[in-house]
Write an enzyme that holds these catalytic residues in place. Structure first.
Site, short mmCIF file in Angstrom:
data_model
loop_
_atom_site.label_atom_id
_atom_site.label_comp_id
_atom_site.label_asym_id
_atom_site.label_seq_id
_atom_site.Cartn_x
_atom_site.Cartn_y
_atom_site.Cartn_z
CG PHE A 237 4.59 17.83 30.80
CD1 PHE A 237 5.43 18.91 30.71
CD2 PHE A 237 4.10 17.47 32.04
CE1 PHE A 237 5.80 19.63 31.84
CE2 PHE A 237 4.45 18.18 33.17
CZ PHE A 237 5.30 19.25 33.07
CB ILE A 624 15.88 32.84 23.32
CG1 ILE A 624 16.79 31.78 22.70
CG2 ILE A 624 15.24 32.35 24.62
CD1 ILE A 624 16.08 30.54 22.16
CD GLU A 700 7.34 19.53 22.39
OE1 GLU A 700 7.43 18.39 22.84
OE2 GLU A 700 6.38 20.30 22.62
#
Lengths: 734, 337
Positions: A237, A624, A700
């Site tokens: 992360f 996507i 994000e």
């Protein structure tokens, strides 16, 4: 062409992960492996006056205790310590470099022993005396020392005058606390001392080539002396973008003892790594009575260390989201006696947009406007900072689809007006925005005549699904079933890739696969075209596709030569092509992803207990690649947003400059019981400008806006505006 | 973790004998002790493993009490039919604590022995009177949001983290103890100590003593009870405030009342005064509120835990209301009833 891209393909590494076959950095075996345990400083600032390791060295099984006084050489110049993600200004922290203490829990020694428990025990016997200096760790206490470090953002118009003359004004401070990443996997490095004296470094990192270059510089090694490998990462992360200190310590240990050394940090020690910096976000909005904005100002005051200027874009997002003739943005830093912050999921945006979107909600209340309507009134089709159009921007559609799925039209705007038994019900919303970044990446494809391909790249898969999307894109580009594609990642000897971060790896790696696949196709066409009576003689490359194990005419698939035949006639078994893909520079467009987040909270009126009972996140992020892993990404980010809104806070006792909840019992993140329904909507956003496949990247964007939507829902439920995160129940009690 | 010797006790007498070693500690489930050893807070030189001693029975006694062996795992106790039927308050409190995995490991005796979660107690780099007597209390003027508001002393404001103990206190349970000078029993409410000037001593357990059983008296309050735990997330967090309430009602009149709080003191805080204030009164919010005021009389707060007084007051009223309505708080559902 698109048998896999855009489908809910299951993770190709899923089985390895759930069966334990996937090995992580702290799991790789090595002969005669030693274990290092880190001794940490217990003061935030000063120097080590005396460090006595004699007692620790007497423990049976302890081989050495490395300190600044006895360690092997480390680079003395600053430059080698600056990895590719290091802040421009400053001098990075150098573990065991000298006797200086720059932050609490700084590593000051490494005990190396035959086993981990022995090392850990001996670490308690290392005696340290300090010369402590005066220190400061409290951002709010040091606010008056905040100073702008970079060139200020270019203001537009005269925001101060516009604010003064605005019909309706809202101005407030929003406080985001320090937060830590807490990836499931502990930070670990296994430094394997090879028989030829070279090192193979198994490291938990988001960028093996970044670590490789860093280690070569810090230890003055040639590129061939060190190889960095990190095939699986159990979450990072952002915490693994920069090389962390355990990789330096494990390497030091291996060099000192000429043996393999493993260093695994404890959960507590991981609170001495990077973190999302605490910020005070001051937002001022001025509007005309019709709800159009006249002025936006946003000033962020953020923590950084004494030795590096870490700053991210907290404040500029209003330029992209909302039309306003006047604006001013500034980012100020306060130097404190703490370690340098690091990137953490949507760095800058997660905090800054949280403040902006809470402020927009407060403005909507002041204007007596529906929060969605206010955002539509201020909607900007251009990025105002450079006055550019977007490659695509379907944010309007996000608002519409999200509101519809959520049932927003049934919202009674009055706070405290909606109830469910003892619970006050609140509905809130917010906008999310992130950048659609793309970076140069190289990919190598080795296609064998049996129709199998190995696709390799130095990029990491930090759990985001890079293995899977690379396999999907390669399978489509090569016209092969996905089972025939094997993907190798995260080895510094593989083709070039930057760190995996910023949501850029999907677009970047996918297009590198396309580029390398085109080279393979070119070679196949050359071979097929030379065959006697070839159906593809004189066919242009642009008029070919790879399909069903063959190279075929794009317009007429029946003109085809199988991969096996083409290679056999060419007398080869294997085609290997490597290609670096670089994206064309486009300075005429802004590239962003967007979202509209709608949240429902139920707040027990008497007790203040908050539940986030529903979240709808409508995301516009181009194509996507994988709707299954993509949905999981957004869901995970929404859960994190719930944590940011209600739970997460690294608590420091400023008398000691120590973090007092450095564990995941006391540092709260949401548990399953805190998570209800999360509805993810991917809004159709065709984009043929940004790149060939129209990919913008996810990750994000999923968190941005979520905390604000929840905070706004809490206000709608209770009539109480909490501007200091996290919103714990004590803040709602009168 | 320090090196330590390991001995497996063959029976209770053997455990008592081994406990003569001042550096020895008993270990059963180890869910708290191992944690503290990893943090270098507990440094036993010898662990006496009692996990195989025959203290795992749940038995009804002749007088209608229930005797629970000290080694019964928390989960087994929570799901034991006799507990579910006769003492659902206890079952509920146990299920409000920790996680399924920890409850599977943790023993009943160990639960009584768990130590505070005060961050300073856990951090060996900071002063703490409980860990290092005389070094000072860092929480007093530090991060004390989770700390005690009742029964505090000038040397410690730590809280007891147990949920189970709060229900045991409300139910009037006894702790059976064996030691070098024989067996004795003590009320749960006298088992845990207030900090006073000896905050390093958590319980009244003497040298060489071992918990063998817990005894629940016949009155189980199985009709009107509730355990409500208020915390910073919906599960797997220690209580900010928890309330165990149990009532005996005749119509709407309270004939019997039990009230104990967790998260507010160095021990589970049962208030006989508040119970007396409830007895003979109608089960109404006003009377609940009055009982809460009685219970919270003398509460003292520090810089960050002032909210606990009001939170406790509201939680007491809510829990007594749940008990009255026979709608106890479910630990499986997230919503507060």
């Amino acid at each position: 062409m698109n048998a896999y891209v855009g489908t809910p393909t299951s993770r190709v590494d899923g089985r390895a992960k759930v069966t334990g076959a996937a090995k992580y950095a702290g799991e790789f075996p090595a002969d005669k492996l030693l274990h290092g345990f880190v001794v940490e400083a217990t003061i935030p600032c000063g120097r080590i006056a005396r460090l006595d390791t004699s007692e620790a060295l007497q423990v049976e099984g302890v081989l050495d205790v490395l300190t600044h006084a006895n360690r092997p050489p480390l680079a003395d110049k600053v430059e080698p310590w600056k990895d590719e993600v290091a802040p421009e200004k400053g001098s990075p922290f150098r573990p065991l470099y000298d006797d200086t203490i720059k932050f609490n829990s700084q590593p000051i020694a490494l005990v190396v022993a035959e086993d981990w428990e022995t090392a850990k025990f001996a670490a308690t016997l290392v005696r340290v005396e300090y010369e402590q200096r005066g220190f400061a760790t409290d951002l709010e206490g040091e606010r008056s020392n905040a100073a702008e470090k970079d060139k200020p953002h270019k203001p537009r118009g005269d925001a101060a005058a516009a604010l003064a003359g605005a019909d309706v004004r809202h101005e407030a401070d929003y406080v985001i606390p320090t937060e830590h990443h807490n990836p499931m996997e502990l930070y670990a490095t296994t430094a394997v001392w090879e028989s030829n004296g070279k090192l193979t470094i198994y490291d938990k990192t988001q960028g093996v080539q970044n670590v490789h270059k860093f280690l070569c510089g810090v230890f003055d090694k040639k590129p061939d002396d060190i190889r960095v490998v990190s095939p699986y990462v159990g979450g990072a992360f952002g915490s693994g973008l920069r090389p962390q200190y355990q990789v330096v310590l494990a390497t030091l240990g291996a060099l000192a003892l000429k043996r393999s050394v493993r260093v695994v940090l404890t959960r507590q020690q991981m609170y001495g790594l990077g973190y999302r910096p605490m910020t005070i976000e001051r937002v001022a909005l001025g509007a005309k009575s019709d709800g159009t904005l006249d002025a936006v100002t946003h000033e962020a005051i953020a923590v950084t260390s004494r030795y590096e200027d870490f700053a991210r874009n907290d404040t500029g997002w209003a330029e992209q989201l909302y039309k306003s003739p006047n604006s001013r943005f500034s980012h100020k830093l306060v130097h404190l006696d703490v370690s340098t912050p690091s990137d953490m999921r949507a760095p800058g945006a997660a905090s800054g947009v949280c403040a902006l979107e809470c402020a927009m909600d407060e403005l909507a209340v002041a204007l007596k406007l529906d929060p969605v309507e206010l955002r539509l009134k201020c909607y900007s089709d251009r990025d105002q900072s450079e006055n550019l159009p977007y490659t695509s921007k379907q944010l309007r559609e996000c608002y519409a689809r999200g509101a519809d799925a959520f049932g927003w039209s049934r919202r009674n705007p009055a706070p405290r007006s909606m109830r469910d038994g003892k619970d006050l019900v609140g509905w809130g919303m917010a906008t999310g925005v992130w950048e659609a970044l793309q970076m140069p990446v190289a990919v190598r494809i080795a296609l064998t005549s049996n129709g199998h391909a190995e696709v390799s790249c130095a990029a990491s898969d930090i759990g985001t699904g890079t293995y899977t999307i690379v396999a999907q894109v390669a399978a489509d580009a090569l016209g092969l079933p996905i089972e025939n594609i094997s993907v190798r990642l995260a080895d510094s000897s593989l083709p070039q890739a930057p760190v995996e971060g910023g949501s850029w790896m999907a677009a970047s790696s996918a297009h590198a696969v396309l580029a390398a696949a085109e080279e393979v196709r070119k070679e196949l066409l050359r071979l097929a075209g030379k065959m006697p009576g070839s159906p593809l003689a004189d066919t242009e490359l642009a008029d070919t596709v790879l399909k069903d194990g063959s190279i075929a005419g794009a317009s007429d698939n029946s003109r085809a030569v199988s991969i096996a035949d083409a290679m056999r006639h060419g007398g080869i078994e294997r085609i290997e092509k490597e290609k670096l893909n670089q994206f064309e520079e486009d300075k005429k467009h802004a590239r962003n992803t967007h979202s509209a987040v709608f949240a429902e909270v139920k707040v027990d009126e008497e007790l203040g207990v908050i539940r986030v009972t529903r979240v709808v996140s409508a995301v516009a992020a181009g194509r996507i690649l994988n709707t299954k892993t993509g949905r999981s990404q957004i869901m995970g980010s929404v859960v994190w947003g719930i944590g940011m809104a209600l739970h997460e806070e690294t608590v420091m006792d400023h008398r000691f400059g120590r973090i007092m909840n450095a564990n995941i019992a006391e540092y709260h993140i949401p548990v399953n019981a805190d998570v209800y329904d999360i509805d993810v909507i991917f809004v159709d956003e065709p984009d043929d400008r940004i790149n060939k496949l129209g990919i913008k990247g996810l990750g994000e964007i999923g968190i941005v806006g979520v905390p604000a939507a929840i905070a706004n829902a809490v206000y709608h439920a209770t009539g109480k505006r909490i501007r200091r995160f996290p919103i714990t129940l004590d803040k709602l009690l009168d | 973790m320090n090196n330590f010797q390991y001995a497996r006790a063959t029976d209770v007498a053997d455990a008592i004998r081994l406990l003569a070693d001042p550096g020895a500690k008993l270990i059963a489930g180890g869910t708290n002790l191992i944690d503290l050893m990893k943090e270098n807070v507990e440094r036993p030189t010898r662990l006496i493993d009692i996990s195989r001693l025959p203290l795992r029975k749940v038995e009804e006694t002749a007088d209608g009490s229930l005797r629970i062996g000290a080694l019964v795992p928390n989960s087994d106790l929570a799901y034991h039919p006799l507990i579910e039927q006769r003492y659902p308050l206890l079952a509920s409190a146990i299920l409000a604590g920790a996680s399924a995995q920890l409850r599977n490991m943790a023993s009943v005796g160990g639960n009584l022995m768990q130590r505070t979660r005060c961050a300073y107690f856990y951090d060996t780099a900071t002063p703490c009177n409980k860990r290092h007597p005389g070094s000072g209390c860092s929480a007093m003027d530090g991060l004390n949001r989770n700390h005690a508001i009742l029964g505090t002393s000038a040397s410690c404001i730590a809280t007891n983290p147990s949920d189970m103990s709060v229900a045991l206190a409300a139910l009037g349970a006894l702790v059976h103890i064996a030691g070098p000078s024989g067996e004795r029993a003590v009320a749960v409410t006298d088992f845990h100590r207030l900090p006073g000037d000896k905050p390093h001593v958590d319980t009244s357990l003497g040298t060489g003593e071992i918990i063998t059983a817990i005894e629940l008296p016949p009155r189980g309050f199985a009709q009107n009870y509730s355990y409500l735990k208020i915390r910073d997330r919906m599960s797997y967090a220690f209580a900010l405030v928890s309330v165990a309430a149990a009532l005996e009602l005749e119509g709407n009149a309270i004939s019997g009342a039990r009230l104990a709080l967790g998260g507010v003191a160095h021990k589970p805080w049962r208030s006989l005064e508040a119970e007396a204030a409830l007895r003979g009164q109608a089960a109404t919010p006003d009377h609940f509120s009055h009982a809460a005021d009685v219970l919270l009389q003398g509460a003292t707060t520090r810089s960050h835990n002032g909210f606990k007084v009001e939170l406790a007051r509201r939680a007491i009223v809510r829990t007594l209301t749940q008990a009255t309505n026979a709608t106890p708080q479910s630990q499986a559902h997230k919503k507060i009833a």
